[in-house]
Design a protein around this motif. Structure first.
Motif, PDB file in Angstrom:
ATOM      1  N   THR A   1      39.373  75.672  16.941  1.00 10.64           N
ATOM      2  CA  THR A   1      38.801  76.759  17.991  1.00 10.64           C
ATOM      3  C   THR A   1      38.674  77.997  17.205  1.00 10.64           C
ATOM      4  OG1 THR A   1      41.246  77.183  18.302  1.00 10.64           O
ATOM      5  CG2 THR A   1      40.389  75.313  19.759  1.00 10.64           C
ATOM      6  N   ARG A   2      38.235  79.144  18.015  1.00 10.91           N
ATOM      7  CA  ARG A   2      38.121  80.334  17.601  1.00 10.91           C
ATOM      8  C   ARG A   2      39.433  81.092  16.863  1.00 10.91           C
ATOM      9  NH1 ARG A   2      36.209  84.147  22.443  1.00 10.91           N
ATOM     10  NH2 ARG A   2      37.912  83.879  23.286  1.00 10.91           N
ATOM     11  N   PRO A   3      40.653  80.918  17.578  1.00 11.55           N
ATOM     12  CA  PRO A   3      41.548  81.832  16.887  1.00 11.55           C
ATOM     13  C   PRO A   3      41.903  80.991  15.399  1.00 11.55           C
ATOM     14  CG  PRO A   3      42.301  80.431  18.724  1.00 11.55           C
ATOM     15  CD  PRO A   3      40.893  80.302  18.891  1.00 11.55           C
TER      16      PRO A   3
ATOM     17  N   HIS B   1      41.892  83.066  29.837  1.00 12.38           N
ATOM     18  CA  HIS B   1      41.262  81.643  29.608  1.00 12.38           C
ATOM     19  C   HIS B   1      42.412  80.799  29.644  1.00 12.38           C
ATOM     20  CE1 HIS B   1      42.853  82.432  25.518  1.00 12.38           C
ATOM     21  NE2 HIS B   1      42.856  80.956  25.537  1.00 12.38           N
ATOM     22  N   ARG B   2      43.499  81.257  29.900  1.00 11.94           N
ATOM     23  CA  ARG B   2      44.703  80.326  29.976  1.00 11.94           C
ATOM     24  C   ARG B   2      44.567  79.372  31.231  1.00 11.94           C
ATOM     25  NH1 ARG B   2      46.568  79.661  25.632  1.00 11.94           N
ATOM     26  NH2 ARG B   2      46.538  81.726  24.676  1.00 11.94           N
ATOM     27  N   ALA B   3      44.851  78.148  31.125  1.00 13.08           N
ATOM     28  CA  ALA B   3      44.772  77.332  32.274  1.00 13.08           C
ATOM     29  C   ALA B   3      45.261  77.575  33.317  1.00 13.08           C
ATOM     30  CB  ALA B   3      45.154  75.810  31.665  1.00 13.08           C
TER      31      ALA B   3
ATOM     32  N   PRO C   1      31.349  85.640  24.997  1.00  9.95           N
ATOM     33  CA  PRO C   1      32.259  85.831  23.919  1.00  9.95           C
ATOM     34  C   PRO C   1      31.620  86.482  22.865  1.00  9.95           C
ATOM     35  CG  PRO C   1      32.431  83.556  24.675  1.00  9.95           C
ATOM     36  CD  PRO C   1      31.051  84.166  25.573  1.00  9.95           C
ATOM     37  N   ILE C   2      32.103  87.618  22.153  1.00 13.86           N
ATOM     38  CA  ILE C   2      31.457  88.038  21.149  1.00 13.86           C
ATOM     39  C   ILE C   2      32.206  88.014  19.857  1.00 13.86           C
ATOM     40  CG2 ILE C   2      30.529  89.833  22.694  1.00 13.86           C
ATOM     41  CD1 ILE C   2      33.033  91.693  22.065  1.00 13.86           C
ATOM     42  N   GLY C   3      31.324  88.408  18.715  1.00  9.48           N
ATOM     43  CA  GLY C   3      31.937  88.090  17.384  1.00  9.48           C
ATOM     44  C   GLY C   3      33.414  89.056  17.180  1.00  9.48           C
TER      45      GLY C   3
ATOM     46  N   ASP D   1      45.663  87.225  28.648  1.00 10.14           N
ATOM     47  CA  ASP D   1      46.450  86.188  28.609  1.00 10.14           C
ATOM     48  C   ASP D   1      46.296  85.364  27.305  1.00 10.14           C
ATOM     49  OD1 ASP D   1      44.236  84.563  28.446  1.00 10.14           O
ATOM     50  OD2 ASP D   1      44.658  83.964  30.807  1.00 10.14           O
ATOM     51  N   SER D   2      45.797  85.963  26.077  1.00 14.24           N
ATOM     52  CA  SER D   2      45.330  85.466  24.715  1.00 14.24           C
ATOM     53  C   SER D   2      46.573  85.811  23.997  1.00 14.24           C
ATOM     54  CB  SER D   2      44.116  86.334  24.231  1.00 14.24           C
ATOM     55  OG  SER D   2      44.279  85.853  22.923  1.00 14.24           O
ATOM     56  N   GLY D   3      47.061  84.702  23.293  1.00 14.18           N
ATOM     57  CA  GLY D   3      48.025  85.089  22.305  1.00 14.18           C
ATOM     58  C   GLY D   3      47.660  85.732  21.083  1.00 14.18           C
ATOM     59  N   GLY D   4      46.506  85.419  20.502  1.00  7.79           N
ATOM     60  CA  GLY D   4      45.918  86.384  19.279  1.00  7.79           C
ATOM     61  C   GLY D   4      45.653  87.930  19.669  1.00  7.79           C
ATOM     62  N   ILE D   5      45.280  88.042  20.888  1.00  4.62           N
ATOM     63  CA  ILE D   5      44.786  89.421  21.364  1.00  4.62           C
ATOM     64  C   ILE D   5      46.211  90.274  21.674  1.00  4.62           C
ATOM     65  CG2 ILE D   5      43.729  90.816  23.196  1.00  4.62           C
ATOM     66  CD1 ILE D   5      41.647  88.497  23.353  1.00  4.62           C
TER      67      ILE D   5
ATOM     68  N   GLU E   1      48.681  89.955  19.785  1.00  2.22           N
ATOM     69  CA  GLU E   1      49.189  90.300  18.464  1.00  2.22           C
ATOM     70  C   GLU E   1      48.190  91.522  17.861  1.00  2.22           C
ATOM     71  OE1 GLU E   1      50.371  85.803  17.201  1.00  2.22           O
ATOM     72  OE2 GLU E   1      48.672  86.688  16.765  1.00  2.22           O
ATOM     73  N   GLU E   2      46.922  91.402  18.008  1.00  2.00           N
ATOM     74  CA  GLU E   2      45.825  92.269  17.562  1.00  2.00           C
ATOM     75  C   GLU E   2      46.152  93.739  18.092  1.00  2.00           C
ATOM     76  OE1 GLU E   2      42.314  90.348  17.685  1.00  2.00           O
ATOM     77  OE2 GLU E   2      42.619  88.931  16.010  1.00  2.00           O
ATOM     78  N   ALA E   3      46.123  93.643  19.505  1.00  2.00           N
ATOM     79  CA  ALA E   3      46.494  94.959  20.247  1.00  2.00           C
ATOM     80  C   ALA E   3      47.479  95.534  19.777  1.00  2.00           C
ATOM     81  CB  ALA E   3      46.729  94.650  21.723  1.00  2.00           C
TER      82      ALA E   3
HETATM   83  N1  UDP Z   1      37.620  87.188  20.097  1.00  2.00           N
HETATM   84  C1  UDP Z   1      36.671  87.291  19.249  1.00  2.00           C
HETATM   85  N2  UDP Z   1      35.688  87.585  20.350  1.00  2.00           N
HETATM   86  C2  UDP Z   1      35.849  87.548  21.758  1.00  2.00           C
HETATM   87  C3  UDP Z   1      37.352  87.242  22.146  1.00  2.00           C
HETATM   88  C4  UDP Z   1      38.307  86.985  21.184  1.00  2.00           C
HETATM   89  O1  UDP Z   1      36.245  87.386  18.520  1.00  2.00           O
HETATM   90  O2  UDP Z   1      34.979  87.559  22.624  1.00  2.00           O
HETATM   91  C5  UDP Z   1      38.959  87.017  18.831  1.00  2.00           C
HETATM   92  C6  UDP Z   1      40.182  87.913  18.806  1.00  2.00           C
HETATM   93  O3  UDP Z   1      40.128  88.847  17.915  1.00  2.00           O
HETATM   94  C7  UDP Z   1      41.494  86.950  18.450  1.00  2.00           C
HETATM   95  C8  UDP Z   1      41.101  85.581  18.877  1.00  2.00           C
HETATM   96  O4  UDP Z   1      39.716  85.649  19.051  1.00  2.00           O
HETATM   97  O5  UDP Z   1      41.364  86.859  16.889  1.00  2.00           O
HETATM   98  C9  UDP Z   1      41.760  85.316  20.182  1.00  2.00           C
HETATM   99  O6  UDP Z   1      41.248  83.864  20.549  1.00  2.00           O
HETATM  100  P1  UDP Z   1      41.615  83.679  21.934  1.00  2.00           P
HETATM  101  O7  UDP Z   1      41.899  84.465  22.849  1.00  2.00           O
HETATM  102  O8  UDP Z   1      40.367  82.445  22.248  1.00  2.00           O
HETATM  103  O9  UDP Z   1      42.710  82.158  21.532  1.00  2.00           O
HETATM  104  P2  UDP Z   1      44.271  82.357  21.877  1.00  2.00           P
HETATM  105  O10 UDP Z   1      44.560  83.505  20.482  1.00  2.00           O
HETATM  106  O11 UDP Z   1      44.616  82.733  23.016  1.00  2.00           O
HETATM  107  O12 UDP Z   1      44.773  81.029  21.057  1.00  2.00           O
END
Ligand code: UDP
Ligand code: UD1
Length: 369
Positions: free
Chosen positions: A9-11, A205-207, A262-264, A281-285, A287-289
């Protein structure tokens, strides 16, 4: 030492990128298995391109599906690859279905498993990711915990101290490696006509937030409530799961929300860095914030990342519009906020690979002449 690297997945792609780079730097043999749990171009290919990752050696093409179907398909498709490649260790990152399936496939073949981001717990078993985390941790041989708190959780669950390494989170490596590149390469603020510090950013995106119609409605009400108070643009790069649920429930997004696909990663870093505040509700966000010094309001009642709450960077509000408004008012009124970074120093991938080298490569003193 041969390393199998699993992403889906993306993260996972973003947080595994520094580990892949570290393998390349040290000329270690590795191969990448992509489950393709995420497959839409803007959830997948864009990250391989931006992060200049090697194309995956194996693509399992599992796509979307019910949990067991998706997890089972990955397991079935992964087994012959691992039998053929015979890696010394398989690395998985995070808590998705891909992570559980990758770890289980390796474990069944007696291949060592390294879990990156081990020890996170929300203590909410309704969350599919919580089951994935717990099971993955308990079948892993190398548990790369984010910090001492996660180390303590794992020890408390009976996992041997010898397997646990508190190394930090590779989210910091990825962010620090790409911050400057994103500053120089992104024109997202201009494209969306946004001024620095003058907009809010939301993702969901959380269920638990989007799969139930009344919950998704509550989220829209919460955003409307915030808009009525602050009149700042609210940008929403919307996850495909949320798009599909809005359609299924026939819900209309209010016009004041600035929706984008969704963006890059580079654009998204810039959107985060210059947001007045992030709702997610993202985990990674979360952290990044925290790493970027931007206040975060988490649209959940619990988090497996309490560090950002503890340092004062994050407030949990669920879908409660009054709690969200109060948290926002506090940050809008007092601009003098700062906090310590609990998520790593940007050197986490190097630590992970050094630990694996030390454990799995024959050491010179082990070689008997
Ligand atoms: N992200 C991105 N584009 C978006 C949304 C999120 O590049 O439009 C990145 C964000 O910087 C972070 C990650 O995707 O690194 C978080 O992914 P997501 O929220 O889908 O999953 P989670 O972290 O909740 O599992
Ligand atoms: C998955 C992870 C979640 C992680 C998130 C990152 C699990 C259980 N969930 O959730 O932990 O936070 O990825 O974003 O592993 N879809 C597309 N294109 C895609 C991917 C998905 O259109 O490339 C749509 C499909 O309608 C699909 C839905 O999104 O049914 C959900 O996808 P899925 O991978 O099941 O879960 P995510 O919500 O993405």
């Amino acid at each position: 030492m041969k390393i199998g690297i699993v992403v889906g997945t993306r993260p996972e792609i973003i947080k595994m990128a520094p580990v892949i780079r570290e393998c390349q730097k040290r000329l270690l043999p590795f191969f990448i298995i992509h489950s393709n749990q995420h497959y839409s171009e803007e959830m997948d290919k864009i990250f391989f391109e931006e992060l200049q990752l090697p194309t995956q050696d194996y693509n399992l093409n599992v796509g979307s599906g019910l949990h067991s179907n998706q997890t089972g398909n990955i397991l079935i498709k992964m087994e012959p690859i691992l039998v053929k490649e015979k890696p010394d260790v398989v690395l998985v990152q995070g808590d998705t279905n891909t992570v559980l399936a990758g770890a289980l496939a390796a474990s069944k073949l007696n291949i060592k498993v390294g879990h990156i981001e081990a020890g996170l717990r929300s203590y909410d078993r309704m969350m599919p990711e919580e089951t994935n985390r717990i099971l993955t941790d308990h079948i892993s041989d190398f548990l790369f915990a984010v910090g001492p708190a996660q180390e303590a959780i794992l020890i408390d669950e009976g996992i041997s101290n010898n397997k646990i390494y508190a190394v930090g989170n590779t989210v910091s490596d990825s962010l620090f490696q790409h911050l400057e590149i994103s500053q120089n390469n992104s024109s997202i603020l201009e494209s969306l006509k946004l001024d620095k510090g003058e907009y809010f950013l939301i993702t969901a995106h959380r269920a638990s937030n989007v799969d139930i119609k009344s919950h998704l409605e509550e989220l829209l009400v919460l955003l409307t409530h915030l808009h009525q108070h602050f009149f700042k643009p609210i940008v929403w790069p919307i996850h495909p799961r949320t798009v599909s649920k809005l359609k299924e429930f026939d819900l209309k997004v209010p016009d004041f929300l600035l929706l984008t696909p969704p963006i890059g990663y580079f654009d998204f870093i810039q959107l985060q860095q210059h947001a007045k505040l992030i709702l997610t509700d993202s985990g990674g966000i979360q952290e990044e914030a925290c790493l970027l010094g931007v206040p975060c309001i988490t649209l959940r009642e619990n988090t497996e990342r309490p560090e950002s709450v503890n340092v004062g960077a994050n407030v949990l509000v669920g879908r409660n519009k009054e709690l969200a408004l109060n948290a926002m008012k506090k940050w809008m009124d007092d601009e003098n906020y700062s906090w310590e970074n609990p998520f790593g120093d940007g050197k986490v991938a190097g630590r992970i690979i050094s630990i694996l080298e030390k454990s799995l490569l024959p050491q010179s003193e082990d070689i008997i002449p």
